[in-house]
Structures are given as structure tokens and as C-alpha cells.
Scaffold this motif. Structure first.
Motif, PDB file in Angstrom:
ATOM      1  N   THR A 181       0.766  -1.240  -0.070  1.00 25.69           N
ATOM      2  CA  THR A 181      -0.035  -0.098  -0.008  1.00 25.69           C
ATOM      3  C   THR A 181       0.857   1.253   0.138  1.00 25.69           C
ATOM      4  OG1 THR A 181      -0.124  -0.200   2.343  1.00 25.69           O
ATOM      5  CG2 THR A 181      -2.072  -1.184   1.157  1.00 25.69           C
ATOM      6  N   ALA A 182       2.152   1.141   0.386  1.00 28.05           N
ATOM      7  CA  ALA A 182       2.905   2.378   0.522  1.00 28.05           C
ATOM      8  C   ALA A 182       3.915   2.299  -0.931  1.00 28.05           C
ATOM      9  CB  ALA A 182       3.994   2.420   1.607  1.00 28.05           C
ATOM     10  N   GLY A 183       3.742   1.117  -1.809  1.00 28.53           N
ATOM     11  CA  GLY A 183       4.577   1.264  -2.727  1.00 28.53           C
ATOM     12  C   GLY A 183       5.900   0.651  -2.873  1.00 28.53           C
ATOM     13  N   ASP A 184       6.270   0.212  -1.429  1.00 29.88           N
ATOM     14  CA  ASP A 184       7.538  -0.322  -1.142  1.00 29.88           C
ATOM     15  C   ASP A 184       7.972  -1.774  -1.515  1.00 29.88           C
ATOM     16  OD1 ASP A 184       5.791  -1.524   0.612  1.00 29.88           O
ATOM     17  OD2 ASP A 184       6.627  -0.941   2.357  1.00 29.88           O
ATOM     18  N   GLY A 185       6.951  -2.293  -2.269  1.00 29.08           N
ATOM     19  CA  GLY A 185       7.410  -3.855  -2.981  1.00 29.08           C
ATOM     20  C   GLY A 185       7.047  -4.735  -1.758  1.00 29.08           C
ATOM     21  N   LYS A 186       6.466  -4.419  -0.732  1.00 26.98           N
ATOM     22  CA  LYS A 186       6.384  -5.327   0.430  1.00 26.98           C
ATOM     23  C   LYS A 186       4.572  -5.619   0.486  1.00 26.98           C
ATOM     24  CE  LYS A 186      10.467  -4.746   2.558  1.00 26.98           C
ATOM     25  NZ  LYS A 186      11.203  -3.496   2.613  1.00 26.98           N
ATOM     26  N   GLY A 187       4.055  -5.846  -0.453  1.00 28.98           N
ATOM     27  CA  GLY A 187       2.478  -6.334  -0.454  1.00 28.98           C
ATOM     28  C   GLY A 187       2.341  -7.631   0.346  1.00 28.98           C
ATOM     29  N   LYS A 188       1.112  -8.001   0.553  1.00 32.39           N
ATOM     30  CA  LYS A 188       0.697  -9.290   1.421  1.00 32.39           C
ATOM     31  C   LYS A 188       1.350 -10.583   0.616  1.00 32.39           C
ATOM     32  CE  LYS A 188      -2.928 -11.461   3.858  1.00 32.39           C
ATOM     33  NZ  LYS A 188      -3.805 -10.958   4.950  1.00 32.39           N
ATOM     34  N   LEU A 189       1.182 -10.651  -0.765  1.00 33.01           N
ATOM     35  CA  LEU A 189       1.745 -11.708  -1.207  1.00 33.01           C
ATOM     36  C   LEU A 189       3.166 -11.841  -1.229  1.00 33.01           C
ATOM     37  CD1 LEU A 189      -0.507 -11.775  -4.449  1.00 33.01           C
ATOM     38  CD2 LEU A 189      -0.689 -13.258  -2.359  1.00 33.01           C
ATOM     39  N   VAL A 190       3.832 -10.730  -1.248  1.00 36.46           N
ATOM     40  CA  VAL A 190       5.394 -10.780  -1.083  1.00 36.46           C
ATOM     41  C   VAL A 190       5.689 -11.091   0.196  1.00 36.46           C
ATOM     42  CG1 VAL A 190       7.540  -9.534  -1.319  1.00 36.46           C
ATOM     43  CG2 VAL A 190       5.504  -9.088  -2.901  1.00 36.46           C
ATOM     44  N   THR A 191       5.109 -10.658   1.265  1.00 39.93           N
ATOM     45  CA  THR A 191       5.626 -10.993   2.575  1.00 39.93           C
ATOM     46  C   THR A 191       5.178 -12.547   3.021  1.00 39.93           C
ATOM     47  OG1 THR A 191       3.426 -10.255   3.453  1.00 39.93           O
ATOM     48  CG2 THR A 191       5.296  -8.794   3.349  1.00 39.93           C
ATOM     49  N   VAL A 199       9.467  -8.152  -6.142  1.00 39.78           N
ATOM     50  CA  VAL A 199       8.734  -6.943  -6.516  1.00 39.78           C
ATOM     51  C   VAL A 199       9.484  -5.843  -5.893  1.00 39.78           C
ATOM     52  CG1 VAL A 199       6.606  -5.685  -6.166  1.00 39.78           C
ATOM     53  CG2 VAL A 199       6.658  -8.440  -6.485  1.00 39.78           C
ATOM     54  N   PRO A 200       9.942  -4.870  -6.896  1.00 46.52           N
ATOM     55  CA  PRO A 200      10.908  -3.995  -6.374  1.00 46.52           C
ATOM     56  C   PRO A 200       9.849  -2.703  -5.811  1.00 46.52           C
ATOM     57  CG  PRO A 200      10.716  -3.854  -8.640  1.00 46.52           C
ATOM     58  CD  PRO A 200       9.733  -5.120  -8.303  1.00 46.52           C
ATOM     59  N   SER A 201      10.511  -1.906  -5.094  1.00 48.10           N
ATOM     60  CA  SER A 201      10.069  -0.663  -4.551  1.00 48.10           C
ATOM     61  C   SER A 201      10.173   0.364  -5.762  1.00 48.10           C
ATOM     62  CB  SER A 201      10.853  -0.146  -3.489  1.00 48.10           C
ATOM     63  OG  SER A 201      10.509   1.195  -2.954  1.00 48.10           O
ATOM     64  N   TYR A 202       9.210   1.202  -5.666  1.00 44.75           N
ATOM     65  CA  TYR A 202       8.850   2.383  -6.616  1.00 44.75           C
ATOM     66  C   TYR A 202      10.098   3.246  -6.614  1.00 44.75           C
ATOM     67  CZ  TYR A 202       4.278   0.753  -7.523  1.00 44.75           C
ATOM     68  OH  TYR A 202       3.176  -0.131  -7.734  1.00 44.75           O
ATOM     69  N   VAL A 203      10.947   3.481  -5.373  1.00 43.48           N
ATOM     70  CA  VAL A 203      12.051   4.283  -5.389  1.00 43.48           C
ATOM     71  C   VAL A 203      13.104   3.625  -6.081  1.00 43.48           C
ATOM     72  CG1 VAL A 203      13.693   4.902  -3.897  1.00 43.48           C
ATOM     73  CG2 VAL A 203      11.352   5.223  -3.186  1.00 43.48           C
TER      74      VAL A 203
END
Length: 187
Positions: free
Chosen positions: A120-130, A137-141
Motif C-alpha cells: 500500500t506504500a509502494g515499497d514492494g512489500k505487499g501481502k503476497l510478497v511478505t 517486486v521492487p520498490s517504486y523508489v
């Protein structure tokens, strides 16, 4: 007097019942095709549309040449790596007026369709990734992205991400792209 009325009534009923059926001259059927219609199998060929060009009864099921679906807006870039690079290099901007973009709706669409993987913050750490379902899945930064490249990826998909063109219309894709750029600036 009452007996005459009764006799007339009984005779009238007998005459009306006997006049309904006559085996010598049957009743007429108006619009017999409605009563005895031909049943066609779904998606089967039909002789109703005979063709000379080899389609054998299917041209009535095909859209007209050059027609597009209602509400469909064509996207001028193809689904190729060269087109993706061209979109990135051109730094395409959203056709939507930035002051009129509903960021609340864009956030809702992002959370529904993107947040499960990208976070939700665009950090690449969504529920499926965790949970370990998807990796990498990379961070948008960490990404060199612009609104046009985001819209292109939403439209066609990239790597293990599929296309969301059927879930989001063109306006919604540009709204999500604007929201992703907002998330990138906040990270």
C-alpha cells in the motif's frame, strides 16, 4: 319465459362449443414460425447467413470491419519491449487534468489491484510478497518510471505481472499511474 331463456342459453353454449373444432377445415395459424420455430445449437453454423467468401454462415456473428467496442479507446503502442522503451523515453504524460484527478478513487483502485503485491506504500512489500508467494517486486523508489511507463505496464503487464486492461478502463489506468507517481515521491 324462464324456460325459454334457459333453452336459448343451453343451445348457445352447445353451438359455440361445436363450432370451435372442425376436422374438415382446420383453423388457421397466423405467424406459424413463432409456434414452430427451428431450434439452433448455440454457436453453430447457420444457413441463415450464406456466404460467398468461405465463412459458411458465420459473417452474421462477426463484428463489422473497422468497428470497435463501445467505450473502447485504442492504445497506440504495441506490446513489445521496443514500445515500452519508446514510452519510457517519450516521458508520456497523463491526458487527465492533474487538478481533477480523484486521488481517493485512485488510491482505492491501487489498493484493490496493485497493493496486494506492490504494498500500500509502494515499497514492494505487499501481502503476497511478505507471504513468499511472489519474490522480487521492487520498490517504486528503485525504479526509473514515469506515468506513461506505468500506464503501459498496467495495460500490457510486465514480467510476472499480468495485464489489468480488462479490470481498469483507460481513465482509471491513468489515475492509478498518477497515484503511483505520488507514492514514489513520498518514499
Amino acid at each position: 319465459m324462464k324456460s325459454i331463456i334457459k333453452i336459448t342459453l343451453v343451445l348457445g353454449i352447445i353451438v359455440s362449443l361445436s363450432s370451435c373444432k372442425d376436422n374438415a377445415s382446420p383453423n388457421y395459424q397466423y405467424m406459424p414460425n413463432m409456434y414452430e420455430s427451428v431450434a439452433y445449437e448455440t454457436y453453430s453454423e447457420s444457413k441463415a447467413f450464406n456466404s460467398v467468401n468461405g465463412l459458411k454462415g458465420k459473417e452474421g456473428q462477426l463484428p463489422a470491419v473497422g468497428s470497435i467496442k463501445r467505450g473502447y479507446v485504442p492504445y497506440e503502442y504495441a506490446d513489445t519491449p521496443e514500445s515500452f522503451a519508446a514510452v519510457k523515453a517519450a516521458n508520456l504524460k497523463s491526458p487527465l487534468d492533474p487538478s481533477k484527478i480523484d486521488m481517493k478513487k485512485a488510491e482505492e483502485l491501487y489498493v484493490i489491484y496493485c497493493g496486494i503485491c506492490h504494498g500500500t506504500a509502494g515499497d514492494g512489500k505487499g501481502k503476497l510478497v511478505t507471504q513468499g508467494k511472489f519474490l522480487g517486486v521492487p520498490s517504486y523508489v528503485d525504479r526509473v518510471i514515469n506515468e506513461g511507463s506505468i500506464n503501459h505496464v498496467i495495460n500490457y503487464g510486465l514480467n510476472s505481472m499480468g495485464s489489468y486492461a480488462t479490470q481498469l478502463n483507460q481513465e482509471e489506468r491513468w489515475m492509478v499511474a498518477a497515484y503511483v507517481m505520488k507514492l514514489k515521491s513520498e518514499l
